[in-house]
Design a protein around this motif. Sequence first.
Motif, PDB file in Angstrom:
ATOM      1  N   SER A 267     -51.610  40.836 -25.942  1.00  0.00           N
ATOM      2  CA  SER A 267     -52.255  41.405 -27.132  1.00  0.00           C
ATOM      3  C   SER A 267     -51.914  42.881 -27.225  1.00  0.00           C
ATOM      4  N   ILE A 268     -51.110  43.223 -28.202  1.00  0.00           N
ATOM      5  CA  ILE A 268     -50.684  44.610 -28.387  1.00  0.00           C
ATOM      6  C   ILE A 268     -50.238  44.758 -29.836  1.00  0.00           C
ATOM      7  N   ASN A 269     -50.372  45.945 -30.392  1.00  0.00           N
ATOM      8  CA  ASN A 269     -49.899  46.164 -31.761  1.00  0.00           C
ATOM      9  C   ASN A 269     -48.386  46.397 -31.734  1.00  0.00           C
ATOM     10  N   GLU A 270     -47.639  45.306 -31.879  1.00  0.00           N
ATOM     11  CA  GLU A 270     -46.169  45.398 -31.758  1.00  0.00           C
ATOM     12  C   GLU A 270     -45.537  46.187 -32.895  1.00  0.00           C
TER      13      GLU A 270
ATOM     14  N   HIS B 260     -42.642  53.365 -30.831  1.00  0.00           N
ATOM     15  CA  HIS B 260     -43.347  54.532 -30.282  1.00  0.00           C
ATOM     16  C   HIS B 260     -43.791  54.329 -28.819  1.00  0.00           C
ATOM     17  N   PHE B 261     -43.611  53.103 -28.282  1.00  0.00           N
ATOM     18  CA  PHE B 261     -44.149  52.805 -26.950  1.00  0.00           C
ATOM     19  C   PHE B 261     -43.304  53.414 -25.838  1.00  0.00           C
TER      20      PHE B 261
ATOM     21  N   SER C 152     -48.126  35.784 -28.585  1.00  0.00           N
ATOM     22  CA  SER C 152     -48.654  37.079 -29.031  1.00  0.00           C
ATOM     23  C   SER C 152     -49.893  36.839 -29.891  1.00  0.00           C
ATOM     24  N   ARG C 153     -51.009  37.455 -29.500  1.00  0.00           N
ATOM     25  CA  ARG C 153     -52.261  37.346 -30.264  1.00  0.00           C
ATOM     26  C   ARG C 153     -52.908  38.722 -30.317  1.00  0.00           C
TER      27      ARG C 153
ATOM     28  N   PRO D 122     -51.236  51.197 -25.177  1.00  0.00           N
ATOM     29  CA  PRO D 122     -50.580  52.222 -24.362  1.00  0.00           C
ATOM     30  C   PRO D 122     -50.578  53.594 -25.035  1.00  0.00           C
ATOM     31  N   THR D 123     -50.016  54.556 -24.333  1.00  0.00           N
ATOM     32  CA  THR D 123     -49.706  55.827 -24.983  1.00  0.00           C
ATOM     33  C   THR D 123     -48.577  55.540 -25.970  1.00  0.00           C
TER      34      THR D 123
END
Length: 336
Positions: free
Chosen positions: A210-213, A218-219, A241-242, A264-265
């Motif tokens: 779960s992450i804003n892909e 920017h990751f 991916s959820r 993440p940052t």
Amino acid sequence: MEPSKTLGEFIIEKQEEFKYSTGELSRIINSIRLAAKVVNYKVNKAGLVDIVGAAGEVNIQGEDQQKLDVYANEVFIQTLINREIACGIASEENDDFITVSGSDNSHNNKYVILMDPLDGSSNIDVNVPVGTIFSVYRRLTPIGSPVTLEDFLQPGINQVAAGYVIYGTSTMLVYTTGHGVNGFTLNPAIGTFYLSHPNMKFREDGNIYSINEGNYIHFPQGVKDYLKYCQKEEGDRPYTSRYIGSLVSDIHRNMIKGGIYIYPTSTKSPNGKLRLLYECNPMAFITEQAGGKASDGYTRILELEPTELHERVPFFCGSKNMVEKAEEFMLYANEE
């Protein structure tokens, strides 16, 4: 079938597990239960009345405050103050902490409460589950004196209780006092929470990430490498991916199904977006109590020393083996 235990019965039964069993911690959980029912009622009719949408004010984080945010904040703060249990309250919605004195102007209460009264509130108008997150510490300053900032800037390992309420297809209160994690579902017909998810556990392995892909570019490199690993066709992968974008909902699903949540940052949010005190510490405490793991990519969240009330940190949280694998990628990318 034997009827489920109510939250009230459960609290009384587990009273002796509280390290300082004066009944105060039980009363805090009871107050949160009451406030959650009031907020739940408003959330469930949010589409019918003029309580959705922005309140026209911006909170300390620079985010537009939703009307329901402001309402939930007031309900939780007032419920806790009225019951004269806490000596101090800090909320994500308030610039500074609130000092609470008793009706006799004493400062004899022992606990401080930190909370995110309505997490994921930008999702209210699209009917996506939102939640409340709370965290309880014993004060550090002497009883009888007003609280100070140091009472709130404690590492997460000092928490005596933490939990969340999820206002979804059903409303649940999930909490821990350091003796495992239990979930209670609200029966709206009679307004009672029943034990529905005893002894909740993260699976050691999961297949959900779960992450804003959308922020991929920017990751940091370690996160990009871990995402490629998640998507690779190999073994039990690719993973699914959820991402709901409501922290409480994402963590709740992953605890039940097995998975990792990452915020993440990024070049857009150099310290990450989530707040250490109101979101990460309570969720990390719950996660560890459910057999999972929570870190900032390198260090255990619960051991971080907070320096300010609204501090932000990167957050990796969920099934133990998945978090450890993500940490490996972070470390490896740093060494290159």
